[in-house]
Enzyme design. Structure first.
Site, short mmCIF file in Angstrom:
data_model
loop_
_atom_site.label_atom_id
_atom_site.label_comp_id
_atom_site.label_asym_id
_atom_site.label_seq_id
_atom_site.Cartn_x
_atom_site.Cartn_y
_atom_site.Cartn_z
N SER A 33 0.85 -1.20 0.00
CA SER A 33 0.00 0.00 0.00
C SER A 33 0.88 1.25 0.00
CB SER A 33 -0.89 0.03 1.24
OG SER A 33 -1.50 1.32 1.35
N TYR A 61 -1.97 -0.53 9.97
CA TYR A 61 -2.14 -0.87 8.54
C TYR A 61 -0.85 -0.58 7.77
CZ TYR A 61 -4.11 -0.94 3.85
OH TYR A 61 -4.36 -1.23 2.53
N1 LIG Z 1 -8.70 -0.54 -1.93
C1 LIG Z 1 -7.56 0.16 -1.82
O1 LIG Z 1 -7.54 1.38 -2.03
C2 LIG Z 1 -6.29 -0.52 -1.44
C3 LIG Z 1 -5.12 0.23 -1.48
C4 LIG Z 1 -3.93 -0.37 -1.13
C5 LIG Z 1 -3.91 -1.70 -0.79
N2 LIG Z 1 -5.06 -2.42 -0.76
C6 LIG Z 1 -4.98 -3.82 -0.36
O2 LIG Z 1 -5.56 -4.64 -1.36
C7 LIG Z 1 -6.11 -5.81 -0.72
C8 LIG Z 1 -7.57 -5.96 -1.14
O3 LIG Z 1 -8.27 -4.81 -0.72
P1 LIG Z 1 -9.75 -4.48 -1.21
O4 LIG Z 1 -9.83 -3.01 -1.31
O5 LIG Z 1 -10.12 -5.33 -2.36
O6 LIG Z 1 -10.57 -4.91 0.10
P2 LIG Z 1 -12.00 -5.62 0.28
O7 LIG Z 1 -12.39 -5.37 1.68
O8 LIG Z 1 -12.92 -5.21 -0.83
O9 LIG Z 1 -11.65 -7.19 0.07
C9 LIG Z 1 -10.82 -7.86 0.98
C10 LIG Z 1 -11.19 -9.32 1.00
O10 LIG Z 1 -10.32 -9.98 1.94
C11 LIG Z 1 -11.11 -10.88 2.70
N3 LIG Z 1 -10.48 -11.14 3.99
C12 LIG Z 1 -10.40 -10.29 5.05
N4 LIG Z 1 -9.81 -10.91 6.08
C13 LIG Z 1 -9.50 -12.16 5.66
C14 LIG Z 1 -8.88 -13.27 6.28
N5 LIG Z 1 -8.46 -13.22 7.56
N6 LIG Z 1 -8.72 -14.40 5.56
C15 LIG Z 1 -9.16 -14.47 4.28
N7 LIG Z 1 -9.76 -13.46 3.65
C16 LIG Z 1 -9.93 -12.31 4.33
C17 LIG Z 1 -12.46 -10.18 2.84
O11 LIG Z 1 -13.49 -11.11 3.18
C18 LIG Z 1 -12.63 -9.57 1.47
O12 LIG Z 1 -13.28 -10.45 0.57
C19 LIG Z 1 -5.92 -5.61 0.78
O13 LIG Z 1 -4.73 -6.26 1.17
C20 LIG Z 1 -5.74 -4.12 0.91
O14 LIG Z 1 -5.01 -3.77 2.04
C21 LIG Z 1 -6.25 -1.86 -1.08
#
Ligand SMILES: NC(=O)c1ccc[n+]([C@@H]2O[C@H](COP(=O)([O-])OP(=O)(O)OC[C@H]3O[C@@H](n4cnc5c(N)ncnc54)[C@H](O)[C@@H]3O)[C@@H](O)[C@H]2O)c1
Length: 252
Positions: free
Chosen positions: A143, A156
């Protein structure tokens, strides 16, 4: 372009929603058999259903990536059902936000457990088969919050800094086995996670600062993952690929 991942098993954690869901769909459309592993079994099954309905190959698995037993059981189920995994995209993650002095130990530990320990445990469970095959692609998700300190992102940001370091460690230790490890560094992406974590003030501040004046789409992270897993990226390892609309490099 011909499908690039025919015959490959791709495990996408967090594949039930957001970036993971888009990634699972992307690999399936490129011919892979996709294992969708998520804490939310219904969401994982929903993604698998959407893929198979469109003629792709996918199966859903339930897992808590922060729990070693759960990860081992999931890895065994995937191997038994689909065969050894050759590509991992670890999208499971949680976002937490609170000022440092109000960050309780439980929140801190949970964030590290899911985001960092989860990345370690899933990679560790799959690496032996990749070593045996002499081929593997590991793609972790970091991130921009670990690059640019933003107030209230304590646990985070630290978890994601750890993910970046873990990527480099895997890259160096496993390159002799034909395995690459790379880390995508997303900017703000329009998913349920940012809907929860970004209030209007944060949203406006991002839109003001981003050279490409919009949030990214989950499909844009999926495209980067597909590139890093492809033959075109065979000589790229230990790399951080920013997919952030220019946020990291922008000045005033
Ligand atoms: N959306 C953003 O702007 C952004 C930016 C930087 C990094 N990220 C990273 O990208 C990844 C995905 O983010 P997103 O925005 O799609 O989030 P999201 O919340 O839409 O999806 C995350 C998924 O992970 C699953 N999850 C959570 N805890 C879990 C666990 N213990 N075991 C298995 N599955 C689990 C959830 O059920 C969900 O389906 C994350 O690692 C997030 O930190 C997202």
């Amino acid at each position: 372009m011909a499908p690039r991942f025919v015959g490959k098993v791709v495990l996408v954690t967090g594949g039930g929603n957001g970036i993971g869901q888009a990634t699972a769909k992307r690999f399936a459309s490129d011919g892979a058999f996709v294992a969708i592993a998520d804490l939310d079994g219904d969401a994982a099954r929903g993604t698998a259903f959407a893929i198979t309905k469109d003629g792709g190959k996918a199966e859903a698995f339930e897992v808590d990536v922060g729990n070693e037993k759960s990860v081992s059981e999931m890895a065994l189920s995937v191997k038994t059902s689909l065969g050894p995994t050759s590509i991992l995209v670890n999208c499971a993650g949680i976002g937490t936000t609170s000022p440092l002095l109000l960050t309780d130990l439980e929140t801190w530990n949970k964030t590290i457990e899911v985001n960092l320990t989860g990345s370690f445990l899933v990679a560790k469970a799959l690496l032996p088969d990749m070593v045996e095959a002499g081929f593997g692609r590991i793609i972790l998700i970091g991130s921009i919050n670990s690059r640019k300190a933003l107030k209230r992102r304590n646990a985070y940001a630290v978890s994601k800094a750890g993910v970046a370091s873990l990527t480099q460690l895997i890259a160096v230790e496993f390159s002799e086995h034909g395995i690459t490890a790379n880390c995508i560094i997303p900017g703000p992406i329009d998913t349920a996670l940012t809907k929860r974590m970004h209030d209007q003030e944060i949203r406006d501040a991002y839109l003001d600062r981003l050279p490409i004046k919009r949030y990214g789409k989950p499909e844009e992270i999926a495209a980067a993952a597909a590139f890093l897993a492809s033959e075109d990226a065979a000589y790229i390892t230990g790399h951080f690929l920013d997919v952030d609309g220019g946020f990291d490099v922008s000045g005033l």
